[in-house]
Write an enzyme that holds these catalytic residues in place. Sequence first.
Site, short mmCIF file in Angstrom:
data_model
loop_
_atom_site.label_atom_id
_atom_site.label_comp_id
_atom_site.label_asym_id
_atom_site.label_seq_id
_atom_site.Cartn_x
_atom_site.Cartn_y
_atom_site.Cartn_z
N GLU A 35 0.85 -1.20 0.00
CA GLU A 35 0.00 0.00 0.00
C GLU A 35 0.88 1.25 0.00
OE1 GLU A 35 -3.32 0.35 -0.48
OE2 GLU A 35 -2.46 2.35 -0.68
N LYS A 63 8.32 -1.65 -2.32
CA LYS A 63 7.66 -0.88 -1.24
C LYS A 63 8.72 -0.30 -0.30
CE LYS A 63 4.98 0.86 1.68
NZ LYS A 63 4.19 2.05 1.48
N CYS A 104 6.19 4.50 9.39
CA CYS A 104 6.81 3.63 8.38
C CYS A 104 8.21 3.99 7.90
CB CYS A 104 5.88 3.50 7.19
SG CYS A 104 4.35 2.68 7.68
P1 NAD Z 1 -1.98 -0.30 12.72
O1 NAD Z 1 -1.15 -0.60 13.90
O2 NAD Z 1 -2.75 0.99 12.65
O3 NAD Z 1 -3.07 -1.47 12.49
C1 NAD Z 1 -2.76 -2.81 12.55
C2 NAD Z 1 -3.93 -3.54 13.20
O4 NAD Z 1 -3.72 -4.96 13.10
C3 NAD Z 1 -4.11 -3.26 14.70
O5 NAD Z 1 -5.40 -2.71 14.93
C4 NAD Z 1 -3.92 -4.63 15.37
O6 NAD Z 1 -4.77 -4.83 16.50
C5 NAD Z 1 -4.29 -5.58 14.25
N1 NAD Z 1 -3.75 -6.94 14.40
C6 NAD Z 1 -2.47 -7.32 14.66
N2 NAD Z 1 -2.37 -8.66 14.67
C7 NAD Z 1 -3.60 -9.15 14.40
C8 NAD Z 1 -4.13 -10.47 14.28
N3 NAD Z 1 -3.35 -11.55 14.38
N4 NAD Z 1 -5.44 -10.61 14.03
C9 NAD Z 1 -6.24 -9.53 13.90
N5 NAD Z 1 -5.80 -8.25 14.00
C10 NAD Z 1 -4.49 -8.06 14.25
O7 NAD Z 1 -1.02 -0.41 11.45
P2 NAD Z 1 -1.14 0.36 10.04
O8 NAD Z 1 -0.62 1.75 10.14
O9 NAD Z 1 -2.51 0.12 9.50
O10 NAD Z 1 -0.07 -0.46 9.18
C11 NAD Z 1 -0.28 -1.79 8.81
C12 NAD Z 1 0.77 -2.19 7.79
O11 NAD Z 1 0.67 -1.36 6.62
C13 NAD Z 1 2.22 -2.02 8.26
O12 NAD Z 1 2.99 -3.06 7.72
C14 NAD Z 1 2.64 -0.70 7.66
O13 NAD Z 1 4.03 -0.66 7.44
C15 NAD Z 1 1.91 -0.70 6.35
N6 NAD Z 1 1.59 0.63 5.80
C16 NAD Z 1 1.15 1.62 6.63
C17 NAD Z 1 0.80 2.86 6.09
C18 NAD Z 1 0.30 3.98 6.95
O14 NAD Z 1 0.11 5.07 6.43
N7 NAD Z 1 0.05 3.78 8.24
C19 NAD Z 1 0.88 3.07 4.70
C20 NAD Z 1 1.32 2.01 3.89
C21 NAD Z 1 1.67 0.80 4.45
C1 UGA Z 2 4.58 7.65 3.67
C2 UGA Z 2 4.62 7.57 2.14
O1 UGA Z 2 4.46 8.89 1.60
C3 UGA Z 2 3.51 6.66 1.60
O2 UGA Z 2 3.64 6.52 0.19
C4 UGA Z 2 3.64 5.27 2.26
O3 UGA Z 2 2.60 4.43 1.84
C5 UGA Z 2 3.59 5.44 3.77
O4 UGA Z 2 4.66 6.33 4.20
C6 UGA Z 2 3.82 4.14 4.51
O5 UGA Z 2 4.37 3.21 3.99
O6 UGA Z 2 3.42 4.18 5.67
P1 UGA Z 2 3.14 8.97 5.45
O7 UGA Z 2 4.20 8.54 6.39
O8 UGA Z 2 1.73 8.76 5.82
O9 UGA Z 2 3.34 8.26 4.03
O10 UGA Z 2 3.28 10.54 5.16
P2 UGA Z 2 4.25 11.43 4.25
O11 UGA Z 2 3.44 12.45 3.60
O12 UGA Z 2 5.12 10.62 3.39
O13 UGA Z 2 5.13 12.15 5.35
C7 UGA Z 2 6.07 11.46 6.13
C8 UGA Z 2 6.86 12.44 6.97
O14 UGA Z 2 7.70 13.24 6.14
C9 UGA Z 2 5.99 13.43 7.75
O15 UGA Z 2 6.53 13.60 9.03
C10 UGA Z 2 6.09 14.71 6.93
O16 UGA Z 2 5.90 15.88 7.70
C11 UGA Z 2 7.51 14.62 6.42
N1 UGA Z 2 7.75 15.42 5.20
C12 UGA Z 2 7.10 15.12 4.05
C13 UGA Z 2 8.66 16.45 5.25
O17 UGA Z 2 9.27 16.70 6.29
N2 UGA Z 2 8.88 17.19 4.12
C14 UGA Z 2 8.24 16.92 2.95
O18 UGA Z 2 8.50 17.64 1.95
C15 UGA Z 2 7.32 15.86 2.92
#
Ligand code: NAD
Ligand code: UGA
Length: 480
Positions: free
Chosen positions: A172, A227, A283
């Site tokens: 994602e 990713k 992340c």
């Molecule tokens: P999160 O901590 O917000 O959510 C994860 C959820 O999974 C929690 O609510 C937890 O209770 C649940 N969980 C864990 N083990 C479980 C199980 N065995 N059965 C059922 N539920 C279970 O995490 P997130 O931010 O949604 O991130 C999830 C993944 O996506 C990570 O690998 C992260 O790196 C990736 N990712 C996150 C973002 C982001 O913007 N947060 C963007 C892209 C990718």
């Molecule tokens: C980031 C990536 O942008 C997503 O593509 C990815 O899916 C995600 O991580 C993930 O794997 O979790 P996110 O962390 O939600 O998304 O937010 P960003 O907009 O990327 O910002 C990350 C950090 O960088 C923030 O603290 C932001 O303030 C900082 N940032 C961003 C800067 O300091 N300067 C910039 O110009 C842009």
Amino acid sequence: MEEKKIIVNNICCIGAGYVGGPTMSVIADRCPNINVEVVDLNESRIDAWNSEELSNLPIFEPGLDQVIKRTRGRNLFFSTNISEAIAKADMVFISVNTPTKKKGLGAGQASDLKWIEACARQVAKFSKGKTVVVEKSTLPVRTAEVIKKILGSYQIINENNEKEFCVLSNPEFLAEGTAIDNLENPDRVLIGGDDENSIKSLVNIYTNWIPEKKIITTNLWSSELSKLAANAFLAQRISSINSIAAFCEVAGADIEEVSKAIGSDSRIGSNFLNASPGFGGSCFKKDILNLVYLSRYFGLPEVADYWESVVRINEWNQKRISELIVKTLFGTISGKKIVILGFSFKANTNDTRESPAIRISKDLLEEGAKVVIYDPKVKSSQIINDLEPYSSTENCLSTQPHKNFIDGTWCFSEHLEDSFDGADAVVVLTEWPNFATIKWSSIANRMRSPGWVFDSRRIVNEKDVLSSGLNYWSIGRKYN
Ligand code: NAD
Ligand code: UGA
């Protein structure tokens, strides 16, 4: 004989977090014929997803409430009944957390896959018939192999041979704060796998709203690595611009002018060149450290060192901002009241994971400051967790601001206007739009003189600050 086409009527997503919730809401919205069930172990999180009052959803994301309003109860369901949802599903997305390991082999760098492994075992145990298992979480390269092994062992022990699995990687790329827009109109969708029919079944879901030319298919390992690499490249840009911002501050250049000048080169591009207190979020750091760990594991120490420096610069940048505040306030902030504006790691989210505000607030508390924290979306209970072991003070926002406020403690301010009485300095750490329109003229006389505004996001109205008689520092510019 050609294998049968896989028809997906029921999806289960394990993990109702920042990814599982928004991603599945948009799939349900765009695919009304598919039943989507999002499950989680965390009962209170599921209750919040089911709450009637849409402002109580567990995550704040612009536009999410409207998508939930259209889909919840129609073809989108949130529950804790994991086994039943898996049993019904033709496709299971694994969307659980993959934080950095805290203990044992690889501690501090490798991803902890215990939640992924638990999911694989749950899917193996409860699934029926053919199930496409989709890695949505961000994972170390070759994790699909582990998942396949766990699923495979159940496939063999099942006497009636009625279980069959295929694993795909579908990382994602959404960013928090713009998740709905990113999901509805992504730059690309990446699908890695080696089974044509399974890949097609996932492509068919996305083509309900995304043009097929935006869907990239690769082998499993390219998808998993892409990713990690994408996040590493994005984070590297921020460390690069922040290192140049520090250079501007000593050399007399201005980072906004430099960002514009270099970003106008189409090969460099203008996105992600905003200087800041550093990148936060759950992340970037975790994924780079994972890349570092894997590089060393695969015998590439120079590659590991290169990427590790991106994280080191980020940590240094946060530290230098707290040190600069102390130095500017005459070398001591003990007993001084400092207002932090913005605690989330970026605007438009209530997420504080790895927020620079945590490190910087802790540094200021360590120096004995009285810290007032205001954020429009982050709850005080979250800040209590984040700032442990530093404790909060009650009632510090009374008209006698210093009365109950002990040095080295902090308090939460519910309203922006209530935050400033008796403050020595205001530090802007998140780029919430309302910080750009603060009327400093009505605030300056409530602060202690000489008062300071530190703007780590270049968002504040500088002219207004200066004409109010306050001192001003902003990132990436030299001040005498
Ligand atoms: P999160 O901590 O917000 O959510 C994860 C959820 O999974 C929690 O609510 C937890 O209770 C649940 N969980 C864990 N083990 C479980 C199980 N065995 N059965 C059922 N539920 C279970 O995490 P997130 O931010 O949604 O991130 C999830 C993944 O996506 C990570 O690998 C992260 O790196 C990736 N990712 C996150 C973002 C982001 O913007 N947060 C963007 C892209 C990718
Ligand atoms: C980031 C990536 O942008 C997503 O593509 C990815 O899916 C995600 O991580 C993930 O794997 O979790 P996110 O962390 O939600 O998304 O937010 P960003 O907009 O990327 O910002 C990350 C950090 O960088 C923030 O603290 C932001 O303030 C900082 N940032 C961003 C800067 O300091 N300067 C910039 O110009 C842009």
